[in-house]
Write a protein that holds these residues in place. Sequence first.
Motif, mmCIF file in Angstrom:
data_model
loop_
_atom_site.group_PDB
_atom_site.id
_atom_site.type_symbol
_atom_site.label_atom_id
_atom_site.label_comp_id
_atom_site.label_asym_id
_atom_site.label_seq_id
_atom_site.Cartn_x
_atom_site.Cartn_y
_atom_site.Cartn_z
ATOM 1 N N TRP A 1 -44.580 -46.621 -53.376
ATOM 2 C CA TRP A 1 -44.285 -46.441 -54.800
ATOM 3 C C TRP A 1 -44.168 -44.960 -55.147
ATOM 4 C CZ3 TRP A 1 -47.731 -44.376 -58.623
ATOM 5 C CH2 TRP A 1 -47.275 -44.502 -59.946
ATOM 6 N N LYS B 1 -40.892 -43.731 -53.968
ATOM 7 C CA LYS B 1 -39.853 -44.165 -54.910
ATOM 8 C C LYS B 1 -39.810 -43.238 -56.116
ATOM 9 C CE LYS B 1 -40.462 -47.695 -57.716
ATOM 10 N NZ LYS B 1 -40.592 -49.063 -58.285
ATOM 11 N N LYS B 2 -40.972 -42.874 -56.641
ATOM 12 C CA LYS B 2 -41.021 -41.959 -57.795
ATOM 13 C C LYS B 2 -40.390 -40.615 -57.468
ATOM 14 C CE LYS B 2 -44.546 -41.224 -60.302
ATOM 15 N NZ LYS B 2 -45.955 -40.870 -60.649
ATOM 16 N N THR C 1 -36.480 -41.077 -57.012
ATOM 17 C CA THR C 1 -35.781 -41.320 -58.283
ATOM 18 C C THR C 1 -35.879 -40.135 -59.241
ATOM 19 O OG1 THR C 1 -37.760 -42.457 -59.118
ATOM 20 C CG2 THR C 1 -36.010 -43.826 -58.185
ATOM 21 N N ASN D 1 -46.821 -49.988 -62.607
ATOM 22 C CA ASN D 1 -47.471 -48.737 -62.216
ATOM 23 C C ASN D 1 -48.479 -49.035 -61.106
ATOM 24 O OD1 ASN D 1 -48.746 -46.297 -61.992
ATOM 25 N ND2 ASN D 1 -49.408 -46.173 -64.117
ATOM 26 N N SER E 1 -40.777 -53.448 -57.725
ATOM 27 C CA SER E 1 -41.627 -53.710 -58.886
ATOM 28 C C SER E 1 -41.479 -52.576 -59.895
ATOM 29 C CB SER E 1 -43.081 -53.839 -58.455
ATOM 30 O OG SER E 1 -43.924 -53.961 -59.586
ATOM 31 N N LYS E 2 -41.505 -52.920 -61.165
ATOM 32 C CA LYS E 2 -41.413 -51.917 -62.220
ATOM 33 C C LYS E 2 -42.786 -51.502 -62.742
ATOM 34 C CE LYS E 2 -36.829 -53.384 -63.776
ATOM 35 N NZ LYS E 2 -36.005 -53.867 -64.921
#
Length: 262
Positions: free
Chosen positions: A215, A218-219, A222, A164, A161-162
Amino acid sequence: MPGFEEDRDYFHPDGTTNKKSSLNGATPKVASEALSFAKVFLYMFMYLAITAVVAFGVSYLINHFYQQSVVAGGTGDEVLMPYLYAMIAAIVALMILGIIINFVVIRGKRSVLIPSIIYSIVMGGVLSFVVIFVDNWTLIGMAFGITSGVFLLMGLIALFSKGNFAPLGMLAIGLLLGSGILALTNFLLQSETIYWIVSFAIFAAIMFVTMFDVWNVKKIVTSGAEDKNISYYCAFIIYLDFIRLFIRILYYLAIVFAKRKE
């Protein structure tokens, strides 16, 4: 030719082209992120494997010594009472280890791997009580399978998912606080409806926290962070999410199985 200029590769003085430069820049980054994700989940599975081995090993030993005690004419209390005290000590140890792990991460001077492994060992000791209490390997296997599926679904949603997911963390905190207040109120009311509302609200909060944590991982990945300590800690966080999901799902399955036997 003018009609073909948009398809032309423009060479730099070093001999590379625009297209090739772009691809070479993107591919290593994607590969590096994939490797970082793989490391995080590999460490997570390592923590889970340690916990599972300890949980089943301790439960087997306790059952073995308990049966030996009964066969020898004892009541089994000489095995169960020390085990109960050990469980209380292990729960306290988990709290202390959790503080230590967070402190080590904040300081950033030492590896968090060893405290995390110790935590997973102690957690295995605590979960051995669940294995003994449930006493149904099929049920435990089902709970693990369902937990894996739920965790995978939550993880995929968070990874691809993109959006927030920060509001999910706040929502989870709100659900937990509200559930705590309702649970305290229910001590007086003794309402089964409120009990189940609280139970499912906690389950929803756990799922939201799981998505939020994945999530967050992932942050971090990346962002290009290469510190091994970060991988250990990220793995530890989602390991805890998996354990919370597993315990809650096993609890629901145990209730369903118990009602079927009635």
